[in-house]
Design a protein around this motif. Structure first.
Motif, PDB file in Angstrom:
ATOM      1  N   GLY A  19      -7.342   9.498  -6.144  1.00 16.78           N
ATOM      2  CA  GLY A  19      -8.455   9.065  -5.315  1.00 16.78           C
ATOM      3  C   GLY A  19      -9.794   9.015  -6.036  1.00 16.78           C
ATOM      4  N   LEU A  62      -4.165   7.437  -8.082  1.00 21.36           N
ATOM      5  CA  LEU A  62      -3.360   8.318  -7.234  1.00 21.36           C
ATOM      6  C   LEU A  62      -4.170   9.508  -6.740  1.00 21.36           C
ATOM      7  CD1 LEU A  62       0.012   8.307  -9.190  1.00 21.36           C
ATOM      8  CD2 LEU A  62      -0.508   7.112  -7.053  1.00 21.36           C
ATOM      9  N   GLU A  71      -3.063  18.983 -11.046  1.00 29.57           N
ATOM     10  CA  GLU A  71      -3.657  17.642 -10.980  1.00 29.57           C
ATOM     11  C   GLU A  71      -5.106  17.637 -11.440  1.00 29.57           C
ATOM     12  OE1 GLU A  71      -5.258  16.358  -6.698  1.00 29.57           O
ATOM     13  OE2 GLU A  71      -3.133  16.811  -6.697  1.00 29.57           O
ATOM     14  N   VAL A  76       0.853  -1.184   0.000  1.00 29.91           N
ATOM     15  CA  VAL A  76       0.000   0.000   0.000  1.00 29.91           C
ATOM     16  C   VAL A  76       0.891   1.238   0.000  1.00 29.91           C
ATOM     17  CG1 VAL A  76      -1.720   1.269   1.309  1.00 29.91           C
ATOM     18  CG2 VAL A  76      -1.826  -1.214   1.208  1.00 29.91           C
ATOM     19  N   LEU A  77       0.534   2.207  -0.850  1.00 22.03           N
ATOM     20  CA  LEU A  77       1.303   3.440  -0.937  1.00 22.03           C
ATOM     21  C   LEU A  77       0.905   4.393   0.179  1.00 22.03           C
ATOM     22  CD1 LEU A  77       0.977   4.121  -4.750  1.00 22.03           C
ATOM     23  CD2 LEU A  77       2.916   3.114  -3.579  1.00 22.03           C
ATOM     24  N   SER A  78       1.888   5.070   0.732  1.00 19.76           N
ATOM     25  CA  SER A  78       1.583   6.088   1.738  1.00 19.76           C
ATOM     26  C   SER A  78       0.940   7.286   1.041  1.00 19.76           C
ATOM     27  CB  SER A  78       2.863   6.532   2.448  1.00 19.76           C
ATOM     28  OG  SER A  78       3.692   7.262   1.548  1.00 19.76           O
ATOM     29  N   ASN A  79       0.215   8.081   1.808  1.00 17.21           N
ATOM     30  CA  ASN A  79      -0.389   9.296   1.245  1.00 17.21           C
ATOM     31  C   ASN A  79       0.686  10.225   0.693  1.00 17.21           C
ATOM     32  OD1 ASN A  79      -3.016   8.543   1.742  1.00 17.21           O
ATOM     33  ND2 ASN A  79      -3.045   9.479   3.768  1.00 17.21           N
ATOM     34  N   GLU A  80       1.815  10.286   1.365  1.00 18.63           N
ATOM     35  CA  GLU A  80       2.926  11.132   0.912  1.00 18.63           C
ATOM     36  C   GLU A  80       3.442  10.684  -0.454  1.00 18.63           C
ATOM     37  OE1 GLU A  80       7.523  11.961   2.196  1.00 18.63           O
ATOM     38  OE2 GLU A  80       6.078  11.654   3.807  1.00 18.63           O
ATOM     39  N   CYS A  97       5.097   3.288  -9.273  1.00 13.33           N
ATOM     40  CA  CYS A  97       5.015   3.541  -7.830  1.00 13.33           C
ATOM     41  C   CYS A  97       5.672   2.396  -7.064  1.00 13.33           C
ATOM     42  CB  CYS A  97       3.567   3.711  -7.415  1.00 13.33           C
ATOM     43  SG  CYS A  97       2.819   5.213  -8.041  1.00 13.33           S
ATOM     44  N   ARG A 138       1.775   8.887  -2.693  1.00 14.86           N
ATOM     45  CA  ARG A 138       0.708   9.130  -3.665  1.00 14.86           C
ATOM     46  C   ARG A 138       0.746  10.577  -4.158  1.00 14.86           C
ATOM     47  NH1 ARG A 138      -3.745   5.747  -4.260  1.00 14.86           N
ATOM     48  NH2 ARG A 138      -3.713   3.954  -2.903  1.00 14.86           N
ATOM     49  N   ARG A 139       0.836  11.516  -3.211  1.00 14.04           N
ATOM     50  CA  ARG A 139       0.873  12.940  -3.585  1.00 14.04           C
ATOM     51  C   ARG A 139       2.115  13.258  -4.423  1.00 14.04           C
ATOM     52  NH1 ARG A 139      -0.970  13.336   1.664  1.00 14.04           N
ATOM     53  NH2 ARG A 139       1.103  13.825   2.468  1.00 14.04           N
TER      54      ARG A 139
END
Length: 83
Positions: A81, A79, A25, A3-7, A43, A9-10
């Protein structure tokens, strides 16, 4: 794939926007929703410096990264959401 962290992803979404030449974006996401393909970026958490991009179907959950030789490409819609 982990799972990718929110950081991450951003950061990857921002890099995808830059590499694909969008102003922000929102512009990338609007273009991706209106098309049958979506920009995607690698990613791979084991190679965070890899910024390989390609087009993929928006609902596809992973695509092959030609650089990492792994299924680590994630669409901009994921990415952002949206999906």
């Amino acid at each position: 794939m982990r799972v990718l962290s929110n950081e991450m992803r951003r950061a990857k979404l921002a890099k995808l926007v830059e590499l694909e030449g969008f102003a922000d974006e929102n512009e990338l996401l609007a273009a991706a929703v209106a098309d049958s393909v979506c920009p995607a970026i690698c990613c791979n958490p084991d190679a965070p410096e890899c910024d390989y991009t390609a087009e993929m179907e928006p609902d596809q959950d992973r695509r092959w990264c030609e650089v990492c030789d792994r299924g680590t490409l994630v669409s901009g819609l994921v990415l952002g959401g949206i999906i």
